[in-house]
Enzyme design. Structure first.
Site, short mmCIF file in Angstrom:
data_model
loop_
_atom_site.label_atom_id
_atom_site.label_comp_id
_atom_site.label_asym_id
_atom_site.label_seq_id
_atom_site.Cartn_x
_atom_site.Cartn_y
_atom_site.Cartn_z
N CYS A 155 0.74 -1.32 0.05
CA CYS A 155 -0.21 -0.06 -0.03
C CYS A 155 0.81 1.20 0.23
O CYS A 155 0.61 2.32 -0.85
CB CYS A 155 -0.88 0.06 0.97
SG CYS A 155 -2.01 -1.18 1.34
N HIS A 156 1.96 1.30 0.71
CA HIS A 156 2.82 2.55 0.94
C HIS A 156 4.08 2.36 1.03
O HIS A 156 4.95 3.25 1.35
CB HIS A 156 2.12 3.50 2.19
CG HIS A 156 0.96 3.96 2.08
ND1 HIS A 156 -0.26 3.04 2.85
CD2 HIS A 156 0.11 4.70 1.35
CE1 HIS A 156 -1.43 3.74 2.39
NE2 HIS A 156 -1.13 4.47 1.67
N GLY A 157 4.68 1.04 0.88
CA GLY A 157 6.05 0.79 1.01
C GLY A 157 6.67 0.42 2.29
O GLY A 157 8.07 0.67 2.12
#
Length: 191
Positions: A155-157
Site C-alpha cells: 500500500c505505502h511501501g
C-alpha cells in the site's frame, strides 16, 4: 374522675420515643433497601449488555498447529477477524535478525523480545501493517518479502525484516506480536 393535664410522665415519654426511633429506623432501612434493589435492577441489564457476545468470545483465542511449518515457511491464520502470520525462521534469518542492533531501529526490539524463550525460531505477528492497516506480503510462498527479507506492505511501501520489525517506509512501529503461548511443542494459543 381524674383530670388530664396533657403532659406525659417521663416513663411514657421514654416509651413513646423508643417506639418512634424503632419505627423510623425500620422505615430508613426499608427505604435504603428498596433503593438498593431498584439500583441493582436498573444497573444489571445495563452492565450485562456490555459483556461480549458468544461469537466474540469464540474468537477471543485461536489455537494453531505449527508442526507442518518447515524452516523458512510461514502460514496465515485468522485471529479476531484479522490476519495472523506464523513463521518458522531459518538459522540464517535468526542470525540476520540478531545481527542488527535493536537500538538502531525505529521501534527498538530484538528478536528475543518478539519470540518466546525456547522457541526463538517461531515468530508470531499480526498480519496488519502498522501504518494504515493493509496486509503485508511475504507470508505466502512467492510473495515479495521487501528489501530486508521479511514482509513488504504494497500500500505505502513499508519494509519489515525477518523479525517483523519496521526497517523502511512510513509504518511507525513493528508488526504487532499478539499475546500467545505454547500449549505444546507444536500448538500455540493466541489470545
Amino acid at each position: 374522675m381524674a383530670e388530664t393535664t396533657g403532659t406525659a410522665t417521663p416513663a411514657e415519654v421514654a416509651e413513646h420515643s423508643e417506639d418512634g426511633v424503632r419505627r423510623r429506623d425500620f422505615i430508613n432501612i426499608a427505604a435504603v433497601g428498596a433503593a438498593g434493589v431498584g439500583g441493582v435492577a436498573t444497573l444489571l441489564p445495563l452492565i450485562s449488555q456490555m459483556a461480549p457476545s458468544a461469537d466474540v468470545l469464540a474468537e477471543s483465542s485461536t489455537e494453531v498447529d505449527i508442526s507442518a511449518i518447515e524452516p523458512g515457511q510461514a502460514i496465515k491464520a485468522v485471529f479476531r477477524k484479522q490476519p495472523l502470520f506464523i513463521k518458522r525462521l531459518t538459522r540464517s534469518e535468526i542470525e540476520a535478525a540478531n545481527a542488527i542492533e535493536a537500538d538502531s531501529l525505529r521501534d527498538p526490539e530484538s528478536l528475543g523480545d518478539r519470540t518466546k524463550e525456547g522457541h526463538e525460531d517461531v515468530l508470531v505477528t499480526m498480519g496488519v501493517c502498522t501504518h494504515l492497516g493493509c496486509v503485508p506480503l511475504g507470508a505466502a510462498e512467492g510473495e515479495i518479502k521487501g528489501e530486508f527479507g521479511g514482509y513488504f506492505c504494497p500500500c505505502h511501501g513499508s519494509h519489515y525484516d525477518t523479525a517483523g520489525r519496521i526497517r523502511k517506509g512510513p509504518a511507525p512501529t513493528n508488526l504487532e506480536v499478539p499475546e500467545y503461548e505454547f500449549t505444546s511443542d507444536t500448538v500455540i494459543r493466541v489470545g
